[in-house]
Design a protein around this motif. Structure first.
Motif, PDB file in Angstrom:
ATOM      1  N   VAL A  53      -9.238  -2.360  10.189  1.00 60.27           N
ATOM      2  CA  VAL A  53      -8.110  -3.103  10.734  1.00 60.27           C
ATOM      3  C   VAL A  53      -8.356  -4.604  10.608  1.00 60.27           C
ATOM      4  CG1 VAL A  53      -6.681  -3.509  12.782  1.00 60.27           C
ATOM      5  CG2 VAL A  53      -7.629  -1.229  12.349  1.00 60.27           C
ATOM      6  N   TYR A  54      -7.420  -5.311   9.993  1.00 56.88           N
ATOM      7  CA  TYR A  54      -7.470  -6.772   9.917  1.00 56.88           C
ATOM      8  C   TYR A  54      -7.147  -7.332  11.301  1.00 56.88           C
ATOM      9  CZ  TYR A  54      -6.197 -11.515   8.391  1.00 56.88           C
ATOM     10  OH  TYR A  54      -6.104 -12.877   8.238  1.00 56.88           O
ATOM     11  N   SER A 104       0.842  -1.191   0.000  1.00 55.29           N
ATOM     12  CA  SER A 104       0.000   0.000   0.000  1.00 55.29           C
ATOM     13  C   SER A 104       0.880   1.245   0.000  1.00 55.29           C
ATOM     14  CB  SER A 104      -0.909   0.001   1.232  1.00 55.29           C
ATOM     15  OG  SER A 104      -0.175   0.251   2.401  1.00 55.29           O
ATOM     16  N   GLY A 105       0.277   2.388  -0.285  1.00 52.38           N
ATOM     17  CA  GLY A 105       1.025   3.633  -0.345  1.00 52.38           C
ATOM     18  C   GLY A 105       1.678   3.981   0.971  1.00 52.38           C
ATOM     19  N   VAL A 106       0.968   3.756   2.078  1.00 50.96           N
ATOM     20  CA  VAL A 106       1.524   4.137   3.376  1.00 50.96           C
ATOM     21  C   VAL A 106       2.722   3.265   3.741  1.00 50.96           C
ATOM     22  CG1 VAL A 106      -0.038   2.676   4.737  1.00 50.96           C
ATOM     23  CG2 VAL A 106       0.970   4.721   5.760  1.00 50.96           C
ATOM     24  N   LEU A 107       2.689   1.983   3.395  1.00 50.94           N
ATOM     25  CA  LEU A 107       3.834   1.116   3.700  1.00 50.94           C
ATOM     26  C   LEU A 107       5.043   1.512   2.868  1.00 50.94           C
ATOM     27  CD1 LEU A 107       2.184  -2.412   4.054  1.00 50.94           C
ATOM     28  CD2 LEU A 107       2.545  -0.633   5.776  1.00 50.94           C
ATOM     29  N   GLY A 108       4.813   1.833   1.592  1.00 53.50           N
ATOM     30  CA  GLY A 108       5.910   2.288   0.744  1.00 53.50           C
ATOM     31  C   GLY A 108       6.543   3.550   1.287  1.00 53.50           C
ATOM     32  N   TYR A 109       5.701   4.467   1.765  1.00 55.12           N
ATOM     33  CA  TYR A 109       6.203   5.712   2.342  1.00 55.12           C
ATOM     34  C   TYR A 109       7.083   5.448   3.560  1.00 55.12           C
ATOM     35  CZ  TYR A 109       5.818   9.566   5.749  1.00 55.12           C
ATOM     36  OH  TYR A 109       6.069  10.497   6.709  1.00 55.12           O
ATOM     37  N   ILE A 110       6.627   4.583   4.446  1.00 54.63           N
ATOM     38  CA  ILE A 110       7.377   4.329   5.673  1.00 54.63           C
ATOM     39  C   ILE A 110       8.670   3.584   5.392  1.00 54.63           C
ATOM     40  CG2 ILE A 110       7.301   3.056   7.858  1.00 54.63           C
ATOM     41  CD1 ILE A 110       4.300   3.802   7.977  1.00 54.63           C
ATOM     42  N   ILE A 111       8.641   2.645   4.468  1.00 51.44           N
ATOM     43  CA  ILE A 111       9.836   1.873   4.145  1.00 51.44           C
ATOM     44  C   ILE A 111      10.842   2.700   3.357  1.00 51.44           C
ATOM     45  CG2 ILE A 111      10.696  -0.089   2.791  1.00 51.44           C
ATOM     46  CD1 ILE A 111       8.093  -1.555   3.600  1.00 51.44           C
ATOM     47  N   GLN A 112      10.346   3.448   2.358  1.00 50.85           N
ATOM     48  CA  GLN A 112      11.235   4.199   1.474  1.00 50.85           C
ATOM     49  C   GLN A 112      11.513   5.616   1.968  1.00 50.85           C
ATOM     50  OE1 GLN A 112       9.151   3.883  -2.260  1.00 50.85           O
ATOM     51  NE2 GLN A 112       9.055   1.645  -2.083  1.00 50.85           N
ATOM     52  N   LYS A 113      10.736   6.070   2.933  1.00 49.22           N
ATOM     53  CA  LYS A 113      10.889   7.412   3.513  1.00 49.22           C
ATOM     54  C   LYS A 113      10.738   8.500   2.445  1.00 49.22           C
ATOM     55  CE  LYS A 113      14.237   5.330   6.690  1.00 49.22           C
ATOM     56  NZ  LYS A 113      13.212   4.768   7.581  1.00 49.22           N
ATOM     57  N   ASN A 147      -9.831   2.166   4.321  1.00 49.50           N
ATOM     58  CA  ASN A 147      -8.398   2.316   4.583  1.00 49.50           C
ATOM     59  C   ASN A 147      -7.884   1.069   5.280  1.00 49.50           C
ATOM     60  OD1 ASN A 147      -8.685   4.877   3.576  1.00 49.50           O
ATOM     61  ND2 ASN A 147      -8.592   5.916   5.542  1.00 49.50           N
ATOM     62  N   ILE A 148      -7.267   0.177   4.524  1.00 48.91           N
ATOM     63  CA  ILE A 148      -6.791  -1.075   5.096  1.00 48.91           C
ATOM     64  C   ILE A 148      -5.338  -1.300   4.701  1.00 48.91           C
ATOM     65  CG2 ILE A 148      -7.622  -2.497   3.165  1.00 48.91           C
ATOM     66  CD1 ILE A 148      -8.422  -4.579   5.403  1.00 48.91           C
ATOM     67  N   ILE A 149      -4.512  -1.700   5.650  1.00 43.96           N
ATOM     68  CA  ILE A 149      -3.097  -1.919   5.356  1.00 43.96           C
ATOM     69  C   ILE A 149      -2.684  -3.370   5.566  1.00 43.96           C
ATOM     70  CG2 ILE A 149      -2.382   0.452   5.777  1.00 43.96           C
ATOM     71  CD1 ILE A 149      -1.526  -0.313   8.561  1.00 43.96           C
ATOM     72  N   GLY A 150      -3.599  -4.190   6.055  1.00 43.55           N
ATOM     73  CA  GLY A 150      -3.346  -5.617   6.193  1.00 43.55           C
ATOM     74  C   GLY A 150      -4.596  -6.384   5.807  1.00 43.55           C
ATOM     75  N   THR A 151      -4.452  -7.530   5.150  1.00 43.13           N
ATOM     76  CA  THR A 151      -5.616  -8.313   4.718  1.00 43.13           C
ATOM     77  C   THR A 151      -5.382  -9.798   4.977  1.00 43.13           C
ATOM     78  OG1 THR A 151      -4.923  -8.830   2.454  1.00 43.13           O
ATOM     79  CG2 THR A 151      -5.902  -6.661   2.824  1.00 43.13           C
ATOM     80  N   HIS A 152      -6.405 -10.589   4.705  1.00 40.50           N
ATOM     81  CA  HIS A 152      -6.363 -12.024   4.981  1.00 40.50           C
ATOM     82  C   HIS A 152      -5.479 -12.800   4.001  1.00 40.50           C
ATOM     83  CE1 HIS A 152      -9.315 -11.648   1.772  1.00 40.50           C
ATOM     84  NE2 HIS A 152      -9.101 -12.910   1.495  1.00 40.50           N
ATOM     85  N   ASP A 153      -5.078 -12.205   2.898  1.00 43.66           N
ATOM     86  CA  ASP A 153      -4.289 -12.953   1.918  1.00 43.66           C
ATOM     87  C   ASP A 153      -2.963 -12.276   1.569  1.00 43.66           C
ATOM     88  OD1 ASP A 153      -5.287 -10.849   0.498  1.00 43.66           O
ATOM     89  OD2 ASP A 153      -6.310 -12.033  -1.029  1.00 43.66           O
TER      90      ASP A 153
END
Length: 214
Positions: A98-99, A1-10, A36-42
């Motif tokens: 939230v998952y 997701s966009g937010v994870l990319g932002y946090i990882i790549q800064k 707005n979901i950042i984790g899912t079942h798959d």
């Protein structure tokens, strides 16, 4: 997701571009109810993704992935990053979803290893408390966070500042994905709804403040 990319790549600018693109593509009432979901079942558990600092799915035999976990150092860093991701998830336009178990610190690699049972009695207390506080902030400030306008104020390096606004007032969210403290000045007196402290113009490494005027 966009937010994870932002946090990882800064890279705040790339994430800001994504946020602006989505917000300008849909009618506002649609943006207000996006999931707005950042984790899912798959997918891999978000804590695992943030701990190993990669958005790539880990490959390997199931017998290894079933028991593989982050090191203590990786997990501590991942918890801090997840707190930042959740702060964004609860304050941008849309509805936080939230998952189960993400808020409790469940780890896990690709499906089916992301479907571990809920860790009753073994939850990650700091994460649970953070998610509870975000829920309180969302409820107590629903006038702005549920339907307020969305504006990007600054996106540079790891620093992202956005504003939610309506006739009742403004909420500023200042997010810092970098590994060092960032500075951002606002006129007036503001309180950080996460910590309950008066904002002094600095945001710690890999953290966020959610500000409302005093």
């Amino acid at each position: 997701s966009g937010v994870l990319g932002y946090i990882i790549q800064k890279d705040a600018k790339s994430f800001a571009d994504v946020l602006k693109s989505i917000y300008s593509t849909y009618p506002k009432h649609v943006s207000d109810c996006l999931m707005n979901i950042i984790g899912t079942h798959d997918t891999e558990r978000v804590l695992t993704v943030l701990g190993k600092q990669s958005t790539e799915t880990t490959v390997g035999p199931g017998s290894e992935l079933a028991i593989k976990r982050l090191s203590a150092k990786e997990r501590a860093a991942a918890i801090k990053r997840l707190m930042l991701a959740a702060s964004i998830q609860y304050t941008v336009y849309g509805v936080p979803s939230v998952y189960y178990g993400d808020e409790a610190g469940i780890e896990g690699y690709r499906d089916p290893f992301c479907r571990l049972p809920y860790p009753w009695g073994r939850e990650e207390a700091s994460l649970v408390a953070h998610y509870k506080r975000l829920g309180e902030i969302r409820r107590e400030n629903s006038d702005v966070l549920a339907s307020g306008e969305f504006f990007i104020e600054r996106a540079e390096g790891g620093l992202l500042c956005y504003r939610r606004s309506n006739e009742q007032g403004d909420i500023y969210v200042i997010s810092n994905a970098a590994d060092e403290t960032a500075e951002y000045t606002l006129k007036g007196k503001w309180i950080d709804l996460l910590s309950g402290k008066t904002y002094g113009g600095k945001v710690g490494a890999v953290s966020a403040v959610i500000l409302r005027r005093i």
